[in-house]
Motif scaffolding. Sequence first.
Motif, PDB file in Angstrom:
ATOM      1  N   ILE A  14       0.854  -1.184   0.000  1.00 19.79           N
ATOM      2  CA  ILE A  14       0.000   0.000   0.000  1.00 19.79           C
ATOM      3  C   ILE A  14       0.886   1.228   0.000  1.00 19.79           C
ATOM      4  CG2 ILE A  14      -1.876   1.175   1.201  1.00 19.79           C
ATOM      5  CD1 ILE A  14      -2.498  -1.390   2.609  1.00 19.79           C
ATOM      6  N   SER A  15       0.545   2.220  -0.780  1.00 21.06           N
ATOM      7  CA  SER A  15       1.356   3.433  -0.855  1.00 21.06           C
ATOM      8  C   SER A  15       1.266   4.206   0.443  1.00 21.06           C
ATOM      9  CB  SER A  15       0.885   4.308  -2.015  1.00 21.06           C
ATOM     10  OG  SER A  15      -0.385   4.862  -1.721  1.00 21.06           O
ATOM     11  N   ASP A  16       2.218   5.137   0.643  1.00 20.28           N
ATOM     12  CA  ASP A  16       2.217   5.974   1.836  1.00 20.28           C
ATOM     13  C   ASP A  16       0.931   6.770   1.954  1.00 20.28           C
ATOM     14  OD1 ASP A  16       4.677   5.046   2.528  1.00 20.28           O
ATOM     15  OD2 ASP A  16       5.779   6.759   1.720  1.00 20.28           O
ATOM     16  N   SER A  17       0.440   7.278   0.818  1.00 18.79           N
ATOM     17  CA  SER A  17      -0.779   8.084   0.865  1.00 18.79           C
ATOM     18  C   SER A  17      -1.974   7.243   1.294  1.00 18.79           C
ATOM     19  CB  SER A  17      -1.055   8.727  -0.499  1.00 18.79           C
ATOM     20  OG  SER A  17      -1.262   7.747  -1.490  1.00 18.79           O
ATOM     21  N   GLN A  18      -2.032   5.993   0.848  1.00 17.89           N
ATOM     22  CA  GLN A  18      -3.117   5.104   1.258  1.00 17.89           C
ATOM     23  C   GLN A  18      -3.035   4.822   2.747  1.00 17.89           C
ATOM     24  OE1 GLN A  18      -2.256   1.973  -1.628  1.00 17.89           O
ATOM     25  NE2 GLN A  18      -4.206   2.369  -2.626  1.00 17.89           N
ATOM     26  N   ASP A  19      -1.840   4.558   3.220  1.00 12.46           N
ATOM     27  CA  ASP A  19      -1.642   4.315   4.645  1.00 12.46           C
ATOM     28  C   ASP A  19      -2.035   5.540   5.461  1.00 12.46           C
ATOM     29  OD1 ASP A  19      -0.775   1.705   4.576  1.00 12.46           O
ATOM     30  OD2 ASP A  19       1.338   2.227   4.362  1.00 12.46           O
ATOM     31  N   ARG A  20      -1.723   6.726   4.930  1.00 15.69           N
ATOM     32  CA  ARG A  20      -2.028   7.957   5.643  1.00 15.69           C
ATOM     33  C   ARG A  20      -3.534   8.118   5.835  1.00 15.69           C
ATOM     34  NH1 ARG A  20      -0.181  11.325   2.197  1.00 15.69           N
ATOM     35  NH2 ARG A  20       1.964  11.295   2.940  1.00 15.69           N
ATOM     36  N   LEU A  21      -4.304   7.844   4.798  1.00 18.10           N
ATOM     37  CA  LEU A  21      -5.749   7.972   4.892  1.00 18.10           C
ATOM     38  C   LEU A  21      -6.320   6.975   5.902  1.00 18.10           C
ATOM     39  CD1 LEU A  21      -6.806   8.436   1.138  1.00 18.10           C
ATOM     40  CD2 LEU A  21      -6.370  10.178   2.864  1.00 18.10           C
ATOM     41  N   LYS A  22      -5.833   5.756   5.879  1.00 16.93           N
ATOM     42  CA  LYS A  22      -6.338   4.743   6.812  1.00 16.93           C
ATOM     43  C   LYS A  22      -5.956   5.082   8.248  1.00 16.93           C
ATOM     44  CE  LYS A  22      -6.567   0.841   3.611  1.00 16.93           C
ATOM     45  NZ  LYS A  22      -6.139  -0.539   3.330  1.00 16.93           N
ATOM     46  N   ALA A  23      -4.713   5.515   8.433  1.00 17.07           N
ATOM     47  CA  ALA A  23      -4.260   5.856   9.783  1.00 17.07           C
ATOM     48  C   ALA A  23      -5.052   7.033  10.337  1.00 17.07           C
ATOM     49  CB  ALA A  23      -2.765   6.180   9.762  1.00 17.07           C
ATOM     50  N   TYR A  24      -5.341   7.997   9.483  1.00 15.35           N
ATOM     51  CA  TYR A  24      -6.113   9.167   9.906  1.00 15.35           C
ATOM     52  C   TYR A  24      -7.529   8.758  10.291  1.00 15.35           C
ATOM     53  CZ  TYR A  24      -5.640  14.236  10.212  1.00 15.35           C
ATOM     54  OH  TYR A  24      -5.486  15.516  10.675  1.00 15.35           O
ATOM     55  N   PHE A  25      -8.104   7.852   9.516  1.00 15.52           N
ATOM     56  CA  PHE A  25      -9.450   7.364   9.832  1.00 15.52           C
ATOM     57  C   PHE A  25      -9.471   6.726  11.215  1.00 15.52           C
ATOM     58  CE2 PHE A  25     -12.759   4.231  10.138  1.00 15.52           C
ATOM     59  CZ  PHE A  25     -13.852   4.828   9.539  1.00 15.52           C
ATOM     60  N   ILE A  26      -8.467   5.938  11.513  1.00 13.32           N
ATOM     61  CA  ILE A  26      -8.409   5.246  12.808  1.00 13.32           C
ATOM     62  C   ILE A  26      -8.291   6.252  13.952  1.00 13.32           C
ATOM     63  CG2 ILE A  26      -6.998   3.687  14.214  1.00 13.32           C
ATOM     64  CD1 ILE A  26      -6.358   2.174  11.604  1.00 13.32           C
ATOM     65  N   GLN A  27      -7.492   7.298  13.755  1.00  7.90           N
ATOM     66  CA  GLN A  27      -7.359   8.330  14.787  1.00  7.90           C
ATOM     67  C   GLN A  27      -8.686   9.058  15.011  1.00  7.90           C
ATOM     68  OE1 GLN A  27      -3.871  10.947  14.145  1.00  7.90           O
ATOM     69  NE2 GLN A  27      -3.063   9.344  12.823  1.00  7.90           N
ATOM     70  N   LEU A  28      -9.354   9.401  13.921  1.00  3.20           N
ATOM     71  CA  LEU A  28     -10.649  10.080  14.032  1.00  3.20           C
ATOM     72  C   LEU A  28     -11.683   9.186  14.690  1.00  3.20           C
ATOM     73  CD1 LEU A  28     -10.774  11.757  10.507  1.00  3.20           C
ATOM     74  CD2 LEU A  28     -10.722  12.980  12.685  1.00  3.20           C
ATOM     75  N   ASP A  29     -11.665   7.924  14.332  1.00  4.61           N
ATOM     76  CA  ASP A  29     -12.611   6.972  14.901  1.00  4.61           C
ATOM     77  C   ASP A  29     -12.447   6.887  16.418  1.00  4.61           C
ATOM     78  OD1 ASP A  29     -14.582   4.677  14.095  1.00  4.61           O
ATOM     79  OD2 ASP A  29     -13.204   3.756  15.532  1.00  4.61           O
ATOM     80  N   LYS A  30     -11.206   6.885  16.871  1.00  4.98           N
ATOM     81  CA  LYS A  30     -10.924   6.827  18.302  1.00  4.98           C
ATOM     82  C   LYS A  30     -11.438   8.075  19.021  1.00  4.98           C
ATOM     83  CE  LYS A  30      -7.125   6.354  21.633  1.00  4.98           C
ATOM     84  NZ  LYS A  30      -5.645   6.200  21.779  1.00  4.98           N
ATOM     85  N   LEU A  31     -11.143   9.257  18.444  1.00  5.97           N
ATOM     86  CA  LEU A  31     -11.586  10.505  19.060  1.00  5.97           C
ATOM     87  C   LEU A  31     -13.110  10.585  19.120  1.00  5.97           C
ATOM     88  CD1 LEU A  31     -11.107  13.384  20.154  1.00  5.97           C
ATOM     89  CD2 LEU A  31     -11.114  14.167  17.766  1.00  5.97           C
ATOM     90  N   LEU A  32     -13.773  10.227  18.033  1.00  7.61           N
ATOM     91  CA  LEU A  32     -15.231  10.320  17.991  1.00  7.61           C
ATOM     92  C   LEU A  32     -15.886   9.348  18.962  1.00  7.61           C
ATOM     93  CD1 LEU A  32     -15.679  10.726  14.139  1.00  7.61           C
ATOM     94  CD2 LEU A  32     -16.194  12.444  15.878  1.00  7.61           C
ATOM     95  N   GLU A  33     -15.288   8.182  19.123  1.00 10.10           N
ATOM     96  CA  GLU A  33     -15.827   7.219  20.090  1.00 10.10           C
ATOM     97  C   GLU A  33     -15.626   7.729  21.515  1.00 10.10           C
ATOM     98  OE1 GLU A  33     -15.363   2.518  21.387  1.00 10.10           O
ATOM     99  OE2 GLU A  33     -14.471   3.231  19.519  1.00 10.10           O
ATOM    100  N   GLN A  34     -14.459   8.320  21.788  1.00  9.99           N
ATOM    101  CA  GLN A  34     -14.178   8.847  23.127  1.00  9.99           C
ATOM    102  C   GLN A  34     -15.118  10.000  23.504  1.00  9.99           C
ATOM    103  OE1 GLN A  34     -10.090   9.846  22.266  1.00  9.99           O
ATOM    104  NE2 GLN A  34      -9.290   8.236  23.621  1.00  9.99           N
ATOM    105  N   SER A  35     -15.475  10.807  22.527  1.00  7.24           N
ATOM    106  CA  SER A  35     -16.180  12.065  22.797  1.00  7.24           C
ATOM    107  C   SER A  35     -17.679  11.998  22.529  1.00  7.24           C
ATOM    108  CB  SER A  35     -15.572  13.178  21.930  1.00  7.24           C
ATOM    109  OG  SER A  35     -15.671  12.854  20.553  1.00  7.24           O
ATOM    110  N   ARG A  36     -18.231  10.819  22.383  1.00  8.19           N
ATOM    111  CA  ARG A  36     -19.639  10.673  22.016  1.00  8.19           C
ATOM    112  C   ARG A  36     -20.573  11.438  22.940  1.00  8.19           C
ATOM    113  NH1 ARG A  36     -20.924   4.516  21.801  1.00  8.19           N
ATOM    114  NH2 ARG A  36     -23.014   5.412  21.900  1.00  8.19           N
ATOM    115  N   ALA A  37     -20.249  11.530  24.216  1.00  7.34           N
ATOM    116  CA  ALA A  37     -21.123  12.228  25.171  1.00  7.34           C
ATOM    117  C   ALA A  37     -21.309  13.690  24.809  1.00  7.34           C
ATOM    118  CB  ALA A  37     -20.550  12.114  26.585  1.00  7.34           C
TER     119      ALA A  37
END
Length: 456
Positions: A14-37
Amino acid sequence: MAIKLDNHKQAGEISDSQDRLKAYFIQLDKLLEQSRALWQVRAFEAKALPWAAQFQRLATTLWALDDAVLDTLDAEQSALVDALSPALKQDLAALGLDWDLSLLLSSYAELSQGSDIDSDIGSDISSDDIETATSPRIDLTEMAHFSAHIKGRKWEQITAFVQHLPDAGLPVLEWCAGKGHLGRLIAKARGVDVLSLEWQAMLCEEGQAFADKWQLSQRFICADAFAINDKTSDNSAHQTNPFCAQQQAVALHACGDLHVRLLQLAAAAGTQALAISPCCYHLIQANQYQGLSTLAKHSALRLSRHDLQLPLQQSVIANPKQQAQRHQEIAWRLGFDALQRSCRGIDAYLPLPAIKQSQLSGEFAEFCHWAAAQKTVTLAADCDFDAWLEIGKQRQRLTQRIDLAAHLFRRALELWLILDRCCFLQESGYRVTLREFCATSVTPRNALILAQKSSD
């Protein structure tokens, strides 16, 4: 439950740019789950800040804000984050929580850096000169005719989209075309064949008449986007699948399931290139959001249609008069809501249908009688409407502050949704880049997903 990347792929596959998009998604997913309240709330149903006991400094900061500055803060994401994040950080420190609040100001630019298809796009395009991007095929006089009867901001969006559209040299499929404003500019400026798909026959007829008058290579087909099957053999004669491999599919602000259907059909057909600006994520047929990518399908987030409206809750268009009318309407709705709870003896929010703006020029008592008739609520003969209106005004102040806290995360949620689409395309064999195609002042829905089918 945190998402984990698939470890079965070989290093370097997978290219660096593809990895970047996936890694960013995972970070956002974590923040959104933490802050649901803070963001997964229904402000109209609340009688107090629902999270105040846990985030005390944030609550204090919100109530300390002057009502007069709330709309200004809400209109600019960076100003909103600057105003509220210090208090939120103090709350998180007191609670021993670690949230990556830098994601609240995520930009498309940082995700597109180093993209493997940037060189195909022309990153030095000037956003000030449409002729630079559209070639000498169209002059200023023709431009005036092309933009006639199109609202100013919409025309700005169309021209900016074309400026950032890769010149793939392929026939173009314009999805959910309306009268084909975008397609006609592409046909004229790029000199390519354009097929514009729209389900309203009248719009197709008007668009085709304009194209014929200007001798453009633009043809309309009237079809229901949801009736098109991704298996060509299963399509009836009148709903033939318009997608093919040698094609560039474009969509400017196709709503909800409509742009999702475009992604699915294009991926199934192996369409060579795509350019999509998503919009109205909440306009879906399912009760909850259905993830497209593997990452989204494995996410613990469960998003209702109400949740999916959060990214759209930013207005850069409303003038002071429109804002005042909106505040008045909310106060009246909430005032009646408090009244109907008392009259019915049922402590539950009762949604009302849309109202005419002319109703706001009348009296609150008249509005209450209208609303009561809509919902078959019996009002007391001696009802103190002034008192209920004051309650509505106080609840309106509350809902504004609940919404402000939730709006801290609107950009993060929108980027999560956009990256789900990007990751889906990557899984379907596309190289993907993400960028802004115009300023937020033109439209907050300014994300542009560009995808090109990989040759291998």
